[in-house]
Design a protein around this motif. Structure first.
Motif, PDB file in Angstrom:
ATOM      1  N   THR A   1       0.834  -1.204   0.000  1.00 34.70           N
ATOM      2  CA  THR A   1       0.000   0.000   0.000  1.00 34.70           C
ATOM      3  C   THR A   1       0.868   1.254   0.000  1.00 34.70           C
ATOM      4  OG1 THR A   1      -1.918   1.064   1.016  1.00 34.70           O
ATOM      5  CG2 THR A   1      -0.303   0.086   2.511  1.00 34.70           C
TER       6      THR A   1
ATOM      7  N   ASN B   1      -1.032  -6.794   9.787  1.00 37.72           N
ATOM      8  CA  ASN B   1       0.026  -5.867  10.218  1.00 37.72           C
ATOM      9  C   ASN B   1      -0.303  -4.402   9.923  1.00 37.72           C
ATOM     10  OD1 ASN B   1       0.229  -6.238   7.455  1.00 37.72           O
ATOM     11  ND2 ASN B   1       2.444  -5.991   7.401  1.00 37.72           N
TER      12      ASN B   1
ATOM     13  N   ALA C   1       0.335  -1.512  10.836  1.00 36.19           N
ATOM     14  CA  ALA C   1       1.180  -0.542  11.535  1.00 36.19           C
ATOM     15  C   ALA C   1       2.569  -0.565  10.910  1.00 36.19           C
ATOM     16  CB  ALA C   1       1.278  -0.899  13.020  1.00 36.19           C
ATOM     17  N   PHE C   2       3.285   0.547  11.033  1.00 40.01           N
ATOM     18  CA  PHE C   2       4.646   0.613  10.486  1.00 40.01           C
ATOM     19  C   PHE C   2       5.601  -0.353  11.193  1.00 40.01           C
ATOM     20  CE2 PHE C   2       3.548   5.099   9.091  1.00 40.01           C
ATOM     21  CZ  PHE C   2       3.473   4.753   7.754  1.00 40.01           C
ATOM     22  N   ARG C   3       5.221  -0.778  12.398  1.00 37.25           N
ATOM     23  CA  ARG C   3       6.049  -1.718  13.143  1.00 37.25           C
ATOM     24  C   ARG C   3       6.304  -2.980  12.311  1.00 37.25           C
ATOM     25  NH1 ARG C   3       6.170  -1.881  19.049  1.00 37.25           N
ATOM     26  NH2 ARG C   3       4.923  -0.016  18.814  1.00 37.25           N
ATOM     27  N   ASP C   4       5.281  -3.441  11.626  1.00 38.18           N
ATOM     28  CA  ASP C   4       5.429  -4.675  10.860  1.00 38.18           C
ATOM     29  C   ASP C   4       5.151  -4.515   9.373  1.00 38.18           C
ATOM     30  OD1 ASP C   4       6.252  -6.761  12.746  1.00 38.18           O
ATOM     31  OD2 ASP C   4       4.410  -6.206  13.784  1.00 38.18           O
ATOM     32  N   TYR C   5       4.719  -3.324   8.955  1.00 35.79           N
ATOM     33  CA  TYR C   5       4.708  -3.021   7.522  1.00 35.79           C
ATOM     34  C   TYR C   5       5.950  -2.190   7.315  1.00 35.79           C
ATOM     35  CZ  TYR C   5       3.433  -1.721   2.833  1.00 35.79           C
ATOM     36  OH  TYR C   5       3.442  -1.567   1.461  1.00 35.79           O
ATOM     37  N   LYS C   6       6.978  -2.805   6.765  1.00 35.14           N
ATOM     38  CA  LYS C   6       8.283  -2.163   6.801  1.00 35.14           C
ATOM     39  C   LYS C   6       8.543  -1.316   5.573  1.00 35.14           C
ATOM     40  CE  LYS C   6      10.470  -5.279   9.945  1.00 35.14           C
ATOM     41  NZ  LYS C   6      11.343  -6.441  10.045  1.00 35.14           N
ATOM     42  N   LEU C   7       8.660  -0.023   5.809  1.00 34.28           N
ATOM     43  CA  LEU C   7       9.127   0.876   4.753  1.00 34.28           C
ATOM     44  C   LEU C   7      10.646   0.940   4.847  1.00 34.28           C
ATOM     45  CD1 LEU C   7       6.685   3.923   4.999  1.00 34.28           C
ATOM     46  CD2 LEU C   7       6.606   2.002   3.425  1.00 34.28           C
ATOM     47  N   ILE C   8      11.268   1.219   3.726  1.00 30.66           N
ATOM     48  CA  ILE C   8      12.722   1.427   3.727  1.00 30.66           C
ATOM     49  C   ILE C   8      13.038   2.642   4.605  1.00 30.66           C
ATOM     50  CG2 ILE C   8      14.673   2.088   2.245  1.00 30.66           C
ATOM     51  CD1 ILE C   8      13.805  -0.790   1.780  1.00 30.66           C
ATOM     52  N   THR C   9      14.083   2.524   5.413  1.00 27.41           N
ATOM     53  CA  THR C   9      14.531   3.655   6.239  1.00 27.41           C
ATOM     54  C   THR C   9      15.857   4.178   5.700  1.00 27.41           C
ATOM     55  OG1 THR C   9      15.685   2.184   7.774  1.00 27.41           O
ATOM     56  CG2 THR C   9      13.399   2.720   8.294  1.00 27.41           C
TER      57      THR C   9
ATOM     58  N   MET D   1      10.948   3.375  -3.380  1.00 25.29           N
ATOM     59  CA  MET D   1       9.630   2.740  -3.292  1.00 25.29           C
ATOM     60  C   MET D   1       9.679   1.357  -3.942  1.00 25.29           C
ATOM     61  SD  MET D   1       6.012   4.459  -4.407  1.00 25.29           S
ATOM     62  CE  MET D   1       5.675   5.519  -3.031  1.00 25.29           C
TER      63      MET D   1
ATOM     64  N   GLU E   1       8.193  -4.578   1.875  1.00 20.91           N
ATOM     65  CA  GLU E   1       6.793  -4.202   2.122  1.00 20.91           C
ATOM     66  C   GLU E   1       5.876  -5.379   1.812  1.00 20.91           C
ATOM     67  OE1 GLU E   1       5.536  -0.501   0.369  1.00 20.91           O
ATOM     68  OE2 GLU E   1       7.595   0.214   0.381  1.00 20.91           O
TER      69      GLU E   1
ATOM     70  N   CYS F   1       1.114   4.054   1.888  1.00 23.23           N
ATOM     71  CA  CYS F   1       1.749   4.617   3.086  1.00 23.23           C
ATOM     72  C   CYS F   1       2.068   6.094   2.916  1.00 23.23           C
ATOM     73  CB  CYS F   1       3.027   3.871   3.445  1.00 23.23           C
ATOM     74  SG  CYS F   1       2.733   2.180   3.904  1.00 23.23           S
TER      75      CYS F   1
END
Lengths: 284, 765, 160
Positions: B184, B686, B688-696, B667, B675, B186
C-alpha cells in the motif's frame, strides 16, 4: 479508557513506593511502551498515574565492589553513550545501538524494557548473558532477582504491582571475557527482532568457561540456552564444537510461528547465527 | 555596452516553491484545518468479511450526549461508487471485506465519537467467504456481488499476430508463473476530508485530498444526487498521493452525509491503523507467462494470463490491465501476442491505483523471463534485450507510435556505467549457496510519458494573468501532490515570459477557480499541464510584444522577453521594462490587462475495443541495473547500488526529476524487499509501520542516475512524464540479481529474508 | 474524564502554564490545545518520526510522551526552529538540496536533524542516516534529505 484519578510525579523514591503500595498505580517512565499499549487497548490505566521520571536516584550509574549498577531510568541512548557503561559492559552499549530509533532511545529506559518483559526486548538478551540482577523496591522492602528468574511469560514477570524496578545490577566482566550480541534484521535498528543471540564466556588458553548463552524472541520469555552452554563449557572452540553448539541451540529454542517469522526459520537463524558468533570469537 | 545574458531555467536545479513554508512547519494539511463549529466524524467498520447484515441498533449511540448524528445505509440514498458502481458508501444488505462501512457518527469531539461507535450493535449472518482469487472463478463459488454472478469484476482480452504461428517458429519456449503481493501507499499524511454543507444555499465545500478534483466533483454529484455546480472542492496540500487519491472512497460521501444531517462541518480523519486497513492497495496478481524466441535471439510470441485479486469492490485500479498489456505487447518487439486478464472479486481488502499501475507486476514477470530465455538461448541477457528493444519510429501491435524512443540508449547507458556484462559474468561464475554472494540484475520498462487518453478528454486548462508589476499568476487544473508540478509549471512560464521564479504564483487547489484537468495520474502532469501553461504564456507574450511593437520601432517578431524586460531578440538589448509595458497597456486608451487562457489536449487517441490505438502523446523508457548482496545464512538481501538510465525527453528541473527517480527507486526497493500486507482470512495482520516495513534512511543504496534526453517533439520543451517510471523495474532487477548471486530464481514477491532463505533451501514457499 | 494537572513549561521560548488531562499525549497538547500544527501525526506509535520535538534539547516522539511530563521542561517544536537563526542553514539546506516533496515528514525530519547536528556537529553520511532511521519519508528516497543535513553541518562549522 479508564479515567486516571490521580497523577503523581514524586521527587523521592519513598514517595513513589508509598504511592505504589496499594498496587493500583500505572508506572510511567519513558512512556514509549505505555502510550501505544494504552492506545491499542492492551493496557488500561490504573487509578494512579505514577511518573517516576523525577526521581534522581533512579538515574544513577555506579561502579563498586565488582559490580555496576545501572539505574532504571537510564535511557537506551545513555546506555549507548555513557563512557562508564561502555567501558564496564560494552555488550550492553552495543545492544542499545540496535534499539528502535534515536527518538525512542532518548525516551525509553532500561527499567522499562525489563519491566515490559517482551520476549523480543532488545536489552534483555545481553542482560541475561551478563548475569544481571533486577533490583526491586517496595514500601515493605527490597530484593534482587536474577534475570534468568525474572520473566514468567510474555509481558509478565515476578515483579509485584507494589514493586518498582530501581536498577539493574551486573557483575563486572572478568579479564579475558568475550561477549557478543547479534540481532537478526535487515536494518541497523527500528526492527522488532525475529531472533537475537547473546554470548558471553571467559576464553583462557583456548578454552571456554563461565559460558552464558541467551536467545530472544524464540520462546515466551528471553531464555538462557542451558543445553548450549553445557556443550560449550570447558570446550575448545573448534569446528566440531561450534557445529554441535549450533545444533543444540537449534533444538533447545522453542519458537512459534508468527507474523515476523516461522518457527522453522527462527530455528534455522539460531543455528546459523550462533555458528557465526562462535566462529567470530575464534577468529579474533 | 553588452546586453545582459539570461540563462535558461530549463535543466536548472530549482528548489520547490513550497519548500520554505514546508520546512518551517507552516503548511496546513487537511489534518491541520479546522472550521468553526465542526464536528468529528468516525466510521464503524465491519468485523466480518462476508456476511449479511441482519440488524443495526444505533439507539444507544444516538442517546450519548454530544452525538449529533448516527447514520446507516437506511438513512442515506444508495448510490454506489467506483468504476463498477458496486460500492455503496454505507453498506445496508451485506459486507464484503474488512473495510466495509456499516455506520457513521458525527459528534462534538473525537472521544465522544469513539465512545458512540462502540455502542452500535450490528448483527451479522456469515456467508461463505473467498480469499484466494483462484477460488473465485471455480464452479459453485460463493457469489460476492449479485450483479456479477461469475465473480469477474473486469476482463480484458487483447491479441496481435498469431501466437500459434509464433510458437511454431520458436527454438526456445519458456513458461512461468509469477505471484505478486499486496502493498500500500503509506502516504505520510493519513486520509481525511472536511465536508461543509451550507443548508440555505445548498452549496457543498469539500476540503479533500483528491488528486483528481474535477472527476471527483462529477462523481460526487452523482453519488449525492446534487447539482455538480453546487460542489466546490478545495485541495489543501497533500501529504503524499502516489495514486491513492485517484478514487472516491466511502469515507468522503459519508462525511457529506454527516454534514448534511447535522448542518455542521464534519471533519473525518483516519488513524494510521485505519489508513492501513481502509486505503487502497496495489493489485496482488498471479501471472502466467509463456514466451518464445528463435536461436538468433529474436522474440517470437508471448501469451499472458493474469488473475488479479480485485478484493471486495472495484476501484479505478481494476483498470491496470490497460497498462500491463502495454508492457507485454510493446516493451519489446513481439510479433505475436495474446493477453488475457481477469480481475476477480474476493473478500479481501480491495485494491486501487498505485504509482506504476500494473507495470511493476508485468515488468517483474517479463524481465525475469527475459533473463531466463537468454540463458536458455546462451545469449548474454543484455544483448538479448538490445536485440529486441524498441526503436524510435516503431508502431507496435497495439498501435503505440514511438516518435522518440531512448530505450536502446537506456540499456547501453545503464549497462555501460555499471559494467553490467562483465560483472554479471564474473559474479555468475562465482554464484553459490553458501556465505555472502553478490549479483547484478537488469530490468527495463516502458510507460506512458505523454498522458493517457482514457477519459473523454486528457486535457488541462490554464488561466494566466500578469499584474501591473510583471507578477504572473498561473491558475492550473493540475494538482500539486508533492511531486513538484507547480515549480515546473512556473519554470516553463518563466522561460516564456522572461521573468524570475520569484515573480510567479501558482493557484492549483480550488475547482471554483482553476480550469479543468483530468487529474494527476499516468505521469501526465508535466507533459499535459506543462504544455497547457506554455500555451497560455505564449499567448500572453504575443499580446505583450504586439503592444510593444506599437510603441517601438521594431516588429513584434524582432523582440523577446528576458530578464523582466522587453528586449531585442537579435542581441538582447533592452527595449523597455516588461512592467512598464504592462502599465502602458492597462492605463492607456486601450485599457487592457494581459490575461490569457489555454486548454491543451494531447494529440493521442482513444484505444478501440481491441485496445489498439496510440493512447499517449509520448512514451518513457528506462533501464535499471542493481547490485545486491545475498547472505545465504539468513536470506537477507542487501541492495548495494542502483544504476538508473531514464528517457525523460528532456530534463526540466534537474533536482526535481532526481527527486522523483530517487524516491521511486526506494519505493521499488520496498516493493521488492520488505513491504508486504499479509491478509489472513480477509483480515490485514500488520496494520502498523512496526510490521509493515518501509525502507529507512540507513538502507538506501548508492544511486547513479543518468538522463537520456530524446527531446520529444510534442513534450513541453521536449520533456516526457516520469513520475511512475522509477519504481517499475526494481523488483525484476533484484530478482535477476539474486539469481546471478545464488543461481536461485524466485518467482514470488517480496524478497523478505525468510522467503529468500526458504528458496535457497529449496523449501516450498 | 480525569481531572486536569497543572504544569508549567517553556514552549518555543515562551514560559507557559497549562492544565492538561493526564492521559493526553504531548502531540495532542501541541496540536489541539496550543495550535502548533507543524508537529504531525503520522502513526501515533513512535514508528514514523513525523511528530518529533525537542524536550530539554533531546529529540523525542511527541506521540509517545505524556503531556504532563512537559512539566518543568523546555520544549522546542518546528515552529521554534523556524524562527531560530542558528537553524537557518539547516532549513535552507532542506530547501536547496531538494529534501522536501510532499512535506509531511519534513517538520519531524528538520527537528530530528537539529538533534543529530547538535549531537554530531560534523556528522557524515552514516551518522546522518542512522540519526534519521526513525523518520519515515515516502517521497524522496532520503538521499536528498541526507545531503541537506550534511550540507547544513558543513555550513554550520564554516560559520563557527
Amino acid at each position: 479508557m479508564t479515567a486516571i484519578e490521580r497523577y503523581l510525579a514524586p521527587a523521592g523514591l519513598d514517595d513513589a513506593l508509598a504511592a505504589l503500595a496499594g498496587g493500583n498505580a500505572t508506572i510511567l517512565a519513558g512512556g514509549t511502551d505505555l502510550m501505544p499499549q494504552i492506545n491499542a487497548g492492551k493496557v488500561a490505566f490504573r487509578p494512579i498515574l505514577l511518573n517516576i521520571r523525577r526521581i534522581p536516584e533512579l538515574r544513577a550509574v555506579e561502579v563498586g565492589q565488582g559490580r555496576i549498577s545501572i539505574g532504571a531510568l537510564v535511557t537506551i541512548n545513555e546506555l549507548k553513550d555513557n563512557p562508564v557503561i561502555a567501558k564496564a559492559v560494552p555488550l550492553l552499549a552495543e545492544a542499545a545501538d540496535h534499539f528502535a530509533s534515536d527518538q525512542v532511545r532518548n525516551m525509553g529506559t532500561i527499567g522499562g524494557n525489563v519491566a515490559n518483559a517482551s520476549p523480543a526486548g532488545d536489552t534483555l538478551v545481553p542482560l541475561l548473558v551478563l548475569d544481571a540482577e533486577v533490583e526491586l523496591a517496595s514500601a515493605t522492602g527490597r530484593r534482587s532477582v536474577p534475570m534468568a528468574e525474572f520473566f514468567t511469560g510474555p509481558g509478565r514477570s515476578v515483579r509485584r504491582p507494589d514493586e518498582l524496578i530501581t536498577a539493574l545490577s551486573l557483575p563486572l566482566p572478568r579479564l579475558r571475557t568475550v561477549s557478543r550480541f547479534v540481532k537478526f534484521g535487515t536494518r541497523p535498528a527500528l526492527d522488532i527482532s525475529a531472533v537475537s543471540i547473546g554470548f558471553s564466556a571467559t576464553l583462557d588458553g583456548g578454552r571456554l568457561s563461565d559460558v552464558r548463552v541467551a536467545f530472544g524472541a524464540v520462546g515466551p520469555v528471553p531464555m538462557r540456552g542451558r543445553a548450549t552452554e553445557a556443550v560449550l563449557e570447558g570446550a575448545a572452540l573448534d569446528a566440531a564444537i561450534i557445529a554441535k553448539a549450533a545444533a543444540t541451540a537449534q533444538g533447545e529454542v522453542k519458537p512459534i510461528d508468527d507474523l515476523r517469522a516461522s518457527a522453522w526459520y527462527r530455528r534455522e537463524l539460531i543455528h546459523n547465527l550462533l555458528g557465526k558468533v562462535l566462529s567470530d570469537v575464534v577468529s579474533r | 555596452m553588452n546586453a545582459p545574458q539570461h540563462a535558461s531555467l530549463i535543466g536548472q536545479r530549482i528548489p520547490k516553491m513550497d519548500a520554505p513554508e514546508k520546512v518551517a512547519g507552516k503548511t496546513r494539511y487537511i489534518q491541520d484545518l479546522n472550521l468553526p463549529g465542526q464536528l468529528y466524524g468516525l466510521i464503524l467498520r465491519t468485523e466480518r468479511v462476508h456476511a449479511r447484515i441482519v440488524s443495526i441498533d444505533t439507539s444507544a449511540a444516538k442517546a450519548l450526549p454530544g452525538v449529533r448524528a448516527v447514520l446507516t445505509a437506511a438513512d442515506v440514498p444508495i448510490h454506489p461508487i467506483g468504476v463498477n458502481k458496486d460500492n455503496p458508501p454505507l453498506k445496508g444488505d451485506k459486507v464484503r471485506c474488512e473495510r466495509d462501512e456499516v455506520a457513521a457518527v458525527a459528534a462534538d469531539s473525537l472521544e465522544i465519537a469513539q465512545a458512540a461507535i462502540k455502542l452500535i450493535k450490528v448483527e451479522y449472518e456469515d456467508l461463505p467467504p473467498i480469499f484466494d482469487p483462484r477460488d473465485s472463478i471455480k464452479d459453485g463459488a460463493p457469489v460476492i456481488h449479485a450483479a456479477k454472478p461469475d465473480n469477474v469484476a473486469m476482463a480484458f482480452d487483447y491479441a496481435h499476430g498469431d501466437v500459434e504461428r509464433g510458437e511454431a517458429e520458436s527454438d526456445v519456449v519458456v513458461e512461468d508463473e509469477f505471484t505478486l503481493h499486496r502493498v500500500t501507499h503509506c502516504c505520510m499524511g493519513v486520509s481525511g476530508v472536511i465536508a461543509d454543507f451550507e443548508p440555505v444555499s445548498g452549496n457543498l465545500t469539500l476540503y479533500s485530498n483528491t488528486q483528481v478534483p474535477f472527476l471527483h466533483k462529477r462523481e460526487f454529484a452523482e453519488v449525492l444526487g446534487m447539482d455538480p455546480s453546487r460542489i466546490r472542492i478545495i485541495q489543501p496540500p497533500i501529504g503524499g498521493g502516489f495514486g491513492s487519491k485517484l478514487d472516491i472512497y466511502p469515507f468522503e460521501p459519508i462525511a457529506v452525509y454527516l454534514a448534511k444531517a447535522t448542518r455542521r462541518p464534519v471533519k473525518l480523519i483516519f488513524t494510521r491503523e485505519e489508513e492501513f486497513i481502509a486505503s487502497p492497495t496495489r493489485q496482488p496478481a498471479i501471472i502466467r507467462l509463456r514466451s518464445g524466441a528463435k536461436k538468433d535471439g529474436t522474440l517470437t510470441f508471448r501469451t499472458v494470463d493474469v488473475l488479479l485479486d480485485n478484493g471486495g469492490y472495484t476501484s479505478w485500479g481494476a483498470t491496470i490491465p490497460f497498462v500491463m498489456m502495454q508492457t507485454f505487447s510493446s516493451l519489446y518487439r513481439v510479433p505475436h501476442c495474446r493477453y488475457h486478464t481477469k480481475a476477480v472479486y474476493t473478500n479481501n481488502p480491495f485494491a486501487g491505483s498505485f504509482r506504476g499501475y500494473g507495470n511493476l507486476q508485468a515488468t517483474f514477470a517479463i524481465e525475469q523471463q527475459m533473463d531466463k530465455m537468454a540463458d536458455a538461448l546462451g545469449i548474454e541477457p543484455y544483448e538479448f534485450r538490445l536485440k529486441n528493444a524498441q526503436n524510435a519510429g516503431e508502431v507496435t501491435g497495439q498501435g503505440m507510435h514511438f516518435k522518440t524512443c531512448g530505450f536502446q540508449d537506456c540499456l547501453e547507458t545503464a549497462a555501460g556505467r555499471s559494467g553490467f556484462v562483465e560483472k554479471r559474468k564474473a559474479l555468475g561464475a562465482a554464484k553459490g549457496l553458501s556465505g555472502v554472494r553478490r549479483g547484478v540484475g537488469m530490468a527495463s520498462m516502458l510507460h506512458v510519458g505523454g498522458g493517457a487518453k482514457i477519459y473523454p478528454s486528457d486535457g488541462c486548462g490554464t488561466i494566466l494573468k500578469l499584474d501591473d508589476f510583471g507578477h504572473v499568476t498561473i491558475m492550473t487544473g493540475a494538482s500539486e501532490i508533492g511531486q513538484g508540478s507547480e515549480t515546473v509549471l512556473a519554470q516553463l512560464v518563466c522561460e516564456e515570459l522572461g521573468v524570475p521564479m520569484s515573480a510567479v504564483t501558482v493557484v492549483n487547489n480550488d475547482t471554483d477557480i482553476t480550469p479543468w484537468d483530468v487529474g494527476v495520474h499516468a505521469s501526465r502532469t508535466t507533459f499535459i499541464a506543462g504544455n497547457s501553461a506554455i500555451g497560455a504564456a505564449r499567448k500572453a507574450k504575443d499580446k505583450i510584444l504586439a503592444a510593444a511593437a506599437t510603441v517601438s520601432n521594431m516588429k513584434a517578431e524582432e523582440m523577446d522577453l528576458k530578464g523582466g524586460n522587453i528586449v531585442r531578440a537579435s542581441d538582447g538589448e533592452k527595449v523597455m521594462p516588461l512592467a512598464k509595458m504592462l502599465r502602458q497597456l492597462h492605463f492607456s486608451d486601450k485599457a487592457e490587462l494581459v490575461m490569457t487562457t489555454n486548454y491543451y489536449e494531447p494529440p493521442s487517441v482513444h484505444q478501440d475495443k481491441g485496445f489498439k490505438g496510440d493512447v499517449s502523446a509520448a512514451y518513457a523508457w528506462a533501464t535499471q541495473v542493481v547490485e545486491v548482496e545475498v547472505d545465504t545464512d539468513t536470506g537477507i538481501v542487501k541492495l548495494l547500488k542502483v544504476w538508473a538510465a531514464h528517457d525523460v525527453g528532456r530534463v526540466l528541473n534537474e533536482m526535481g526529476i532526481e527527486g522523483q527517480i530517487e524516491g521511486g527507486i526506494i519505493m521499488g526497493q520496498g516493493y521488492a524487499l520488505c513491504e508486504d500486507m499479509p491478509v489472513v482470512e480477509g483480515h490485514l495482520v500488520n496494520p502498523a509501520f512496526r510490521d509493515y516495513k518501509l525502507i529507512t534512511a540507513p538502507e538506501i543504496p548508492e544511486m547513479d542516475i543518468s538522463f537520456i534526453e530524446t527531446m520529444d517533439g510534442e513534450g513541453p520543451q521536449g520533456a516526457k512524464g516520469v513520475g511512475e517510471a522509477p519504481s517499475i523495474c526494481m523488483a525484476a532487477a533484484v530478482a535477476n540479481a539474486i539469481e546471478n548471486a545464488t543461481g536461485v530464481r524466485i518467482a514470488s514477491l517480496p524478497f523478505t529474508p525468510e522467503r529468500v532463505y526458504s528458496a535457497l533451501k529449496g523449501r516450498p514457499l | 474524564m480525569s481531572s486536569l494537572v497543572e504544569i508549567s513549561c517553556v514552549v518555543n521560548g515562551t514560559p507557559t502554564r497549562l492544565a492538561v488531562p493526564p492521559e493526553t499525549s504531548a502531540l495532542a497538547l501541541l496540536r489541539d490545545h496550543l495550535g502548533l500544527s507543524g508537529t504531525k501525526y503520522g502513526c501515533g506509535e513512535g514508528e514514523c518520526g513525523a511528530c518529533t520535538i525537542l524536550v530539554d534539547g533531546v529529540s523525542v516522539n511527541s506521540c509517545l510522551m505524556f503531556a504532563v511530563d512537559f512539566d518543568g521542561r523546555t520544549v522546542t517544536t518546528i515552529e521554534g526552529l523556524a524562527v531560530d537563526r542558528a537553524s537557518d542553514p539547516l532549513r535552507q539546506a532542506f530547501v536547496e538540496k531538494g529534501g522536501v516533496q510532499c512535506g509531511f515528514c519534513t517538520p519531524g525530519m528538520v527537528v530530528q536533524s537539529r538533534h543529530v547536528l547538535d549531537k554530531h556537529p560534523n556528522a557524515g553520511p552514516d551518522e546522518v542516516k542512522r540519526g534519521l532511521e526513525g523518520n519515515l519519508c515516502r517521497c524522496t528516497g532520503y538521499k536528498k534529505i541526507v545531503e541537506a543535513v550534511i550540507t547544513a553541518a558543513a555550513a554550520q562549522s564554516a560559520a563557527e
